[in-house]
Structures are given as structure tokens and as C-alpha cells.
Design an enzyme around this catalytic site. Structure first.
Site, PDB file in Angstrom:
ATOM      1  N   ARG A 114      -2.979  14.559  -6.417  1.00 32.78           N
ATOM      2  CA  ARG A 114      -2.961  14.801  -4.968  1.00 32.78           C
ATOM      3  C   ARG A 114      -3.533  16.168  -4.607  1.00 32.78           C
ATOM      4  O   ARG A 114      -4.223  16.306  -3.607  1.00 32.78           O
ATOM      5  CB  ARG A 114      -1.530  14.720  -4.455  1.00 32.78           C
ATOM      6  CG  ARG A 114      -1.210  13.356  -3.963  1.00 32.78           C
ATOM      7  CD  ARG A 114       0.146  13.231  -3.343  1.00 32.78           C
ATOM      8  NE  ARG A 114       0.368  11.814  -3.104  1.00 32.78           N
ATOM      9  CZ  ARG A 114       1.527  11.193  -3.225  1.00 32.78           C
ATOM     10  NH1 ARG A 114       2.605  11.868  -3.580  1.00 32.78           N
ATOM     11  NH2 ARG A 114       1.631   9.916  -2.980  1.00 32.78           N
ATOM     12  N   GLY A 144     -23.872  19.913  18.359  1.00 26.97           N
ATOM     13  CA  GLY A 144     -24.337  19.130  19.505  1.00 26.97           C
ATOM     14  C   GLY A 144     -24.896  17.795  19.043  1.00 26.97           C
ATOM     15  O   GLY A 144     -24.388  17.196  18.083  1.00 26.97           O
ATOM     16  N   GLY A 204       0.860  -1.183   0.000  1.00 21.30           N
ATOM     17  CA  GLY A 204       0.000   0.000   0.000  1.00 21.30           C
ATOM     18  C   GLY A 204       0.893   1.228   0.000  1.00 21.30           C
ATOM     19  O   GLY A 204       1.252   1.755  -1.050  1.00 21.30           O
ATOM     20  N   GLU A 251      -4.102   7.711  -1.773  1.00 21.17           N
ATOM     21  CA  GLU A 251      -3.145   8.522  -2.554  1.00 21.17           C
ATOM     22  C   GLU A 251      -2.003   9.022  -1.664  1.00 21.17           C
ATOM     23  O   GLU A 251      -1.548  10.150  -1.795  1.00 21.17           O
ATOM     24  CB  GLU A 251      -3.866   9.652  -3.295  1.00 21.17           C
ATOM     25  CG  GLU A 251      -4.764   9.093  -4.391  1.00 21.17           C
ATOM     26  CD  GLU A 251      -5.357  10.117  -5.316  1.00 21.17           C
ATOM     27  OE1 GLU A 251      -4.638  11.059  -5.688  1.00 21.17           O
ATOM     28  OE2 GLU A 251      -6.527   9.960  -5.668  1.00 21.17           O
ATOM     29  N   ARG A 298     -29.253  29.182  16.190  1.00 20.55           N
ATOM     30  CA  ARG A 298     -29.488  28.489  17.468  1.00 20.55           C
ATOM     31  C   ARG A 298     -29.243  29.447  18.640  1.00 20.55           C
ATOM     32  O   ARG A 298     -28.193  30.090  18.700  1.00 20.55           O
ATOM     33  CB  ARG A 298     -28.523  27.303  17.567  1.00 20.55           C
ATOM     34  CG  ARG A 298     -28.430  26.646  18.908  1.00 20.55           C
ATOM     35  CD  ARG A 298     -29.565  25.697  19.118  1.00 20.55           C
ATOM     36  NE  ARG A 298     -29.288  24.740  20.180  1.00 20.55           N
ATOM     37  CZ  ARG A 298     -30.239  24.025  20.758  1.00 20.55           C
ATOM     38  NH1 ARG A 298     -31.500  24.174  20.377  1.00 20.55           N
ATOM     39  NH2 ARG A 298     -29.939  23.169  21.709  1.00 20.55           N
TER      40      ARG A 298
HETATM   41  C1  LIG Z   1     -11.303   4.600   0.195  1.00 18.08           C
HETATM   42  C2  LIG Z   1     -10.015   4.131  -0.411  1.00 18.08           C
HETATM   43  C3  LIG Z   1      -9.866   4.198  -1.778  1.00 18.08           C
HETATM   44  C4  LIG Z   1      -8.694   3.725  -2.379  1.00 18.08           C
HETATM   45  N1  LIG Z   1      -8.575   3.757  -3.746  1.00 18.08           N
HETATM   46  C5  LIG Z   1      -7.469   3.245  -4.339  1.00 18.08           C
HETATM   47  C6  LIG Z   1      -7.363   3.177  -5.762  1.00 18.08           C
HETATM   48  O1  LIG Z   1      -8.264   3.597  -6.490  1.00 18.08           O
HETATM   49  N2  LIG Z   1      -6.247   2.623  -6.292  1.00 18.08           N
HETATM   50  C7  LIG Z   1      -5.227   2.146  -5.523  1.00 18.08           C
HETATM   51  O2  LIG Z   1      -4.252   1.662  -6.087  1.00 18.08           O
HETATM   52  N3  LIG Z   1      -5.297   2.196  -4.166  1.00 18.08           N
HETATM   53  C8  LIG Z   1      -6.392   2.731  -3.564  1.00 18.08           C
HETATM   54  N4  LIG Z   1      -6.492   2.777  -2.194  1.00 18.08           N
HETATM   55  C9  LIG Z   1      -5.420   2.200  -1.388  1.00 18.08           C
HETATM   56  C10 LIG Z   1      -4.620   3.275  -0.689  1.00 18.08           C
HETATM   57  O3  LIG Z   1      -3.798   3.950  -1.588  1.00 18.08           O
HETATM   58  C11 LIG Z   1      -3.862   2.577   0.449  1.00 18.08           C
HETATM   59  O4  LIG Z   1      -4.819   2.186   1.409  1.00 18.08           O
HETATM   60  C12 LIG Z   1      -2.815   3.480   1.063  1.00 18.08           C
HETATM   61  O5  LIG Z   1      -1.749   3.686   0.177  1.00 18.08           O
HETATM   62  C13 LIG Z   1      -2.265   2.888   2.374  1.00 18.08           C
HETATM   63  O6  LIG Z   1      -1.867   1.579   2.163  1.00 18.08           O
HETATM   64  P1  LIG Z   1      -2.361   0.424   3.164  1.00 18.08           P
HETATM   65  O7  LIG Z   1      -3.834   0.528   3.298  1.00 18.08           O
HETATM   66  O8  LIG Z   1      -1.801  -0.841   2.673  1.00 18.08           O
HETATM   67  O9  LIG Z   1      -1.754   0.827   4.541  1.00 18.08           O
HETATM   68  P2  LIG Z   1      -0.249   0.552   5.020  1.00 18.08           P
HETATM   69  O10 LIG Z   1       0.697   0.755   3.902  1.00 18.08           O
HETATM   70  O11 LIG Z   1      -0.242  -0.747   5.742  1.00 18.08           O
HETATM   71  O12 LIG Z   1      -0.058   1.733   6.041  1.00 18.08           O
HETATM   72  C14 LIG Z   1      -0.825   1.765   7.269  1.00 18.08           C
HETATM   73  C15 LIG Z   1      -0.572   3.078   7.939  1.00 18.08           C
HETATM   74  O13 LIG Z   1       0.784   3.184   8.281  1.00 18.08           O
HETATM   75  C16 LIG Z   1       1.169   4.534   8.305  1.00 18.08           C
HETATM   76  N5  LIG Z   1       2.412   4.661   7.539  1.00 18.08           N
HETATM   77  C17 LIG Z   1       2.615   4.333   6.257  1.00 18.08           C
HETATM   78  N6  LIG Z   1       3.891   4.560   5.896  1.00 18.08           N
HETATM   79  C18 LIG Z   1       4.499   5.057   7.003  1.00 18.08           C
HETATM   80  C19 LIG Z   1       5.816   5.486   7.286  1.00 18.08           C
HETATM   81  N7  LIG Z   1       6.770   5.446   6.334  1.00 18.08           N
HETATM   82  N8  LIG Z   1       6.095   5.923   8.537  1.00 18.08           N
HETATM   83  C20 LIG Z   1       5.151   5.953   9.488  1.00 18.08           C
HETATM   84  N9  LIG Z   1       3.885   5.554   9.281  1.00 18.08           N
HETATM   85  C21 LIG Z   1       3.562   5.114   8.059  1.00 18.08           C
HETATM   86  C22 LIG Z   1       0.018   5.350   7.740  1.00 18.08           C
HETATM   87  O14 LIG Z   1      -0.700   5.958   8.794  1.00 18.08           O
HETATM   88  C23 LIG Z   1      -0.835   4.308   7.077  1.00 18.08           C
HETATM   89  O15 LIG Z   1      -2.199   4.675   7.066  1.00 18.08           O
HETATM   90  C24 LIG Z   1      -7.646   3.248  -1.575  1.00 18.08           C
HETATM   91  C25 LIG Z   1      -7.809   3.214  -0.195  1.00 18.08           C
HETATM   92  C26 LIG Z   1      -8.969   3.636   0.395  1.00 18.08           C
HETATM   93  C27 LIG Z   1      -9.111   3.571   1.889  1.00 18.08           C
END
Ligand SMILES: Cc1cc2nc3c(=O)[nH]c(=O)nc-3n(C[C@H](O)[C@H](O)[C@H](O)COP(=O)(O)OP(=O)(O)OC[C@H]3O[C@@H](n4cnc5c(N)ncnc54)[C@H](O)[C@@H]3O)c2cc1C
Length: 389
Positions: A246, A343, A136, A367, A271
Site C-alpha cells: 500500500r 487550460g 471487492g 488495494e 506562459r
Molecule cells: C485498475 C484496477 C486494478 C485492480 N487490480 C487488482 C488485482 O491485481 N488483484 C485483485 O485482487 N484486485 C484488483 N482490483 C480490484 C480492487 O481491489 C477492487 O476494485 C476494490 O477492492 C474495490 O472493490 P469493488 O470494485 O468490488 O468495489 P466495491 O467493493 O463494490 O466498493 C465500491 C465502492 O464503495 C465504497 N466503499 C467500499 N467499502 C465501503 C465502506 N465500508 N463504507 C463506505 N464506502 C465503502 C468505495 O468507494 C468503493 O470504491 C483492481 C481494481 C482496479 C480498478
């Protein structure tokens, strides 16, 4: 009526001011379609919104114009305006842009002519398939593969959290082709949903309705002319596309914030508490002031990034990351403050601020999560000083 004074800022040309007035008027006149939130028929609502956006001509701005330009300020104004009224309408518009973005930015003239008109007409639903169960935030770890076979490619692997998954007609898919290690070995492909070997594994329900799915490729064969750019350029294509989009995620968050502010400000005037309008209370005024400040600061960052990109800057990585980080994180705060000012009413299901409270959360994750944006910004800042990695 949301604050419009930002349109006087020098980031805009008169054509943007005219555009903002036009889309605002259209949105006013199309309240019925912008009131669809996918609560009962998500796919149907998305299709109805898509048709309305296509009929209004707005999807033309999700793809490059006749001169080949994708105007980021117009994208942002569109998302801000739609986001103020409907998170789902914003999503439908945004995905036509993001889902076809790699084609718009890196497609050959033939590829653009073949695939973009359907996106602009709302006849083809687009999707962007980058994320995987184990990749991700760490995009370079992705493992879906594409191998050459004859004059084509064969794809295998799983993508998850793919917006428009299950609804889309065409996906831009990022897969490992092995020209180098990690990020240097990825490529981008255009895959139609009716290609043998493509399947939707499961739909993923969300706290704010929005079509999302896990998809799988099993010996999925595509023609050689479906690669975007050269083999090995996939990571660059994905990052450059996200650089453009972005800022527009930030603009959607700004639209949500403006709506939350308008709802809350009107409420505090109407209100009465302790014998006077709530808006006479200084702590309430402080909350409104904080919200207004976050909104203006977000708008400044967003339209700076968009303006810079439209001036021809090759990359706006730092500016777009700042806009996305700030506007999405602060929108969460603005919306939370609006819920508080309402509220009990603020947590009633279906109330505009309750809906915004659910809508905003995912924008801080997709993103590039907020933490990833911080890393991007720090790297850019350090690189500017000759340091960092
Ligand atoms: C509603 C929705 C729509 C989406 N649409 C698309 C799409 O159209 N196409 C697509 O390809 N993907 C899509 N995604 C996927 C999205 O891009 C990923 O969820 C996102 O990149 C995070 O990856 P992950 O969920 O695997 O979380 P992980 O990579 O497991 O990360 C978990 C958390 O770790 C934290 N983190 C990450 N990196 C670091 C770091 N280096 N240091 C400290 N903390 C960190 C962040 O808080 C993150 O939320 C979508 C996601 C959602 C929720």
C-alpha cells in the site's frame, strides 16, 4: 527536474540516495521505453517494459534480497521514479512485486527458490488474485473455493479485476478452504496459467491502459506444495502483503503528483497572461503552493510508513493506510490543478497532464478504496485507545 530535497530526510540511508540517483539516470537514458503507454499494443508494451526493467536489474528489488529483506523504501523510490514518467512502467514493476509478494513474505525457502528468480529476471509475469465479482472491498466474503483432493487441492470460482490477468504466467490465488467463518477460512495458493481448469474469461479495458481480466478456475487441480503458509492463513497473508505494497501505491501517486507539478510549474513560468508570466499571478502561486504542500505531506507519510516497515515493524497498517489514502486522494487534486493551469491544453488527448488525470483515478480504488483506508485508520486509532472494533 523534480524536487530531490526529500532524499536528505532521515528516513533514508546513503544506499537509498545512491539508488535514487542510479534509477533516475537509468530512467533518463531509457525515455523510449518509458514513453510506452499501451495505447496500441498493451501486452507488447508491458513485455517491452518488463524486459527493460529486468535488463536494468530493477526487478531484483521487487523480490527479497539475499538476506531475505524486501526494502520498502527502495520499492517506493522505484515506483515514484517510474510513476513520474510512465504509469504503465510503474504498473509493470509494481505487479512483479505485489504478484509475488505473498511468496516473498510467506513462502518456504523452497517455494521462494522455485518461483522468485523468474520474477526478478522478468521471465515470469506475476499476478495477485483476490477480488471477486461479489467480494471487492469485502474480502472476507470471497467465495472461490479450494478443496483437498488426495495430496493436492482443487480450485473453483471466479476472480475479477485481476491486474496482469491474461498476461501473467503465475497467479497467487486466494480461496475459501473453510477452516473457519469469513476471513478465518481462506488460504493462498500459487497457480500457473497453463494449469488445466484455469481460463481467462475476458479482458477488461480501462480508462488508462493496463492489463486487467476476469479469470475462472473450474476443477483446477494443483499440487499440495502450492499452498502458501498454512490452510486458513489466507486473509492474514493478503493483508500483510497489502500492508507492504500500500505504501508503494502511494509512492506511485506521489510520482504522478511530482510530474503534474513539474509540468504545471514550468508552464506557468513560460506562459504569459495579461502581459506577464502566469507565475506572477497570486492565484496561480496559491495553486502551486497547495500542490507543493500536498506533495511534501504525501512524501512524509509514505517514507514514514516505508522507513517504519524497514526498521522491522511487524505491521504498519495505520501508517500505510494513511499514506495510501492521503497520497492518492491528494494526487487527484494536484493533477486536477495541473490540468486547470494548462487550460485547454490540459485536456488534449495524450498531453502528460491529461494522461495523469486518467492514470490516477484507479489508485483511489484498488488495494483498498479510500473509504476502506479510513475504516482501517479509525480502527487502528480506536484500538490504540482501547476501543473500536
Ligand atoms: C485498475 C484496477 C486494478 C485492480 N487490480 C487488482 C488485482 O491485481 N488483484 C485483485 O485482487 N484486485 C484488483 N482490483 C480490484 C480492487 O481491489 C477492487 O476494485 C476494490 O477492492 C474495490 O472493490 P469493488 O470494485 O468490488 O468495489 P466495491 O467493493 O463494490 O466498493 C465500491 C465502492 O464503495 C465504497 N466503499 C467500499 N467499502 C465501503 C465502506 N465500508 N463504507 C463506505 N464506502 C465503502 C468505495 O468507494 C468503493 O470504491 C483492481 C481494481 C482496479 C480498478
Amino acid at each position: 527536474m523534480a524536487d530531490r530535497t526529500f532524499l536528505d530526510w532521515p528516513f533514508f540511508d546513503d544506499r537509498h540516495r545512491a539508488f535514487a540517483a542510479d534509477i533516475e539516470a537509468w530512467a533518463e537514458a531509457n525515455g523510449d521505453v518509458l514513453n510506452l503507454h499501451g495505447d496500441h499494443d498493451l501486452d507488447g508494451d508491458c513485455r517491452r517494459i518488463l524486459k527493460a526493467l529486468a535488463d536494468g536489474g530493477w526487478l531484483n528489488n521487487a523480490v527479497p534480497d539475499a538476506d531475505g529483506r524486501l526494502d520498502v523504501r527502495t520499492l517506493c523510490l522505484t515506483r515514484e521514479t517510474l510513476g513520474r514518467r510512465s504509469g504503465l512502467a510503474d504498473f509493470v514493476f509494481a505487479m512483479q512485486g505485489l504478484g509475488s509478494g505473498p511468496i516473498s513474505l510467506f513462502g518456504t525457502d523452497d517455494q521462494k527458490a522455485r518461483w522468485l528468480p523468474g520474477v526478478a529476471a522478468g521471465e515470469t509475469i506475476a499476478a495477485f488474485a483476490l477480488s471477486e465479482p461479489e467480494a471487492g472491498s469485502d474480502v472476507a466474503a470471497l467465495s472461490a473455493s479450494a478443496r483437498r483432493e488426495g495430496d493436492g487441492w482443487v480450485l473453483d470460482g471466479v476472480k475479477t479485476f485481476i491486474s496482469n490477468g491474461g498476461l501473467a504466467d503465475r497467479y497467487v490465488v486466494f480461496a475459501r478452504t473453510g477452516e473457519g467463518e469469513g476471513a478465518r477460512g481462506l488460504s493462498a495458493f500459487v497457480v500457473d496459467a497453463d494449469t488445466p481448469g484455469f481460463e481467462v474469461v475476458e479482458r477488461i479495458p480501462l480508462m488508462a491502459a493496463h492489463p486487467l481480466a476476469t479469470i475462472r478456475f473450474t476443477a483446477c487441480r494443483i499440487d499440495g506444495d502450492r499452498i502458501l503458509g498454512a490452510a486458513g492463513e489466507g486473509f492474514r497473508i493478503a493483508m500483510a502483503t497489502l500492508d507492504v505494497f500500500r505504501s508503494t501505491v502511494a509512492a506511485a501517486a506521489l510520482g504522478f503528483s511530482r510530474r503534474a507539478f513539474d509540468e504545471a510549474a514550468s508552464r506557468t513560468v513560460a506562459r504569459h497572461l495579461f502581459g506577464a508570466p502566469m507565475s506572477d499571478l497570486q492565484l496561480v502561486q496559491a495553486a502551486l503552493a497547495d500542490m507543493a504542500l500536498k506533495i511534501d505531506a504525501s512524501a512524509l507519510l509514505i517514507y514514514r510508513a516505508a522507513w517504519l516497515k524497514d526498521q522491522g515493524a511487524p505491521r504498519v497498517t495505520r501508517e500505510a493506510a494513511m499514506a495510501k489514502l492521503y497520497a492518492t486522494d491528494e494526487a487527484q487534486q494536484v493533477i486536477d490543478a495541473a490540468v486547470q493551469l494548462f487550460g485547454g491544453l490540459g485536456v488534449v488527448s495524450g498531453h502528460p497532464v491529461e494522461r495523469l488525470y486518467r492514470e490516477i483515478r484507479a489508485l483511489r480504488i484498488y488495494e483498498g478504496a479510500s473509504e476502506v483506508q479510513k475504516i482501517v485508520i479509525a480502527r487502528q486509532v480506536l484500538a490504540g485507545m482501547g476501543g473500536g472494533g
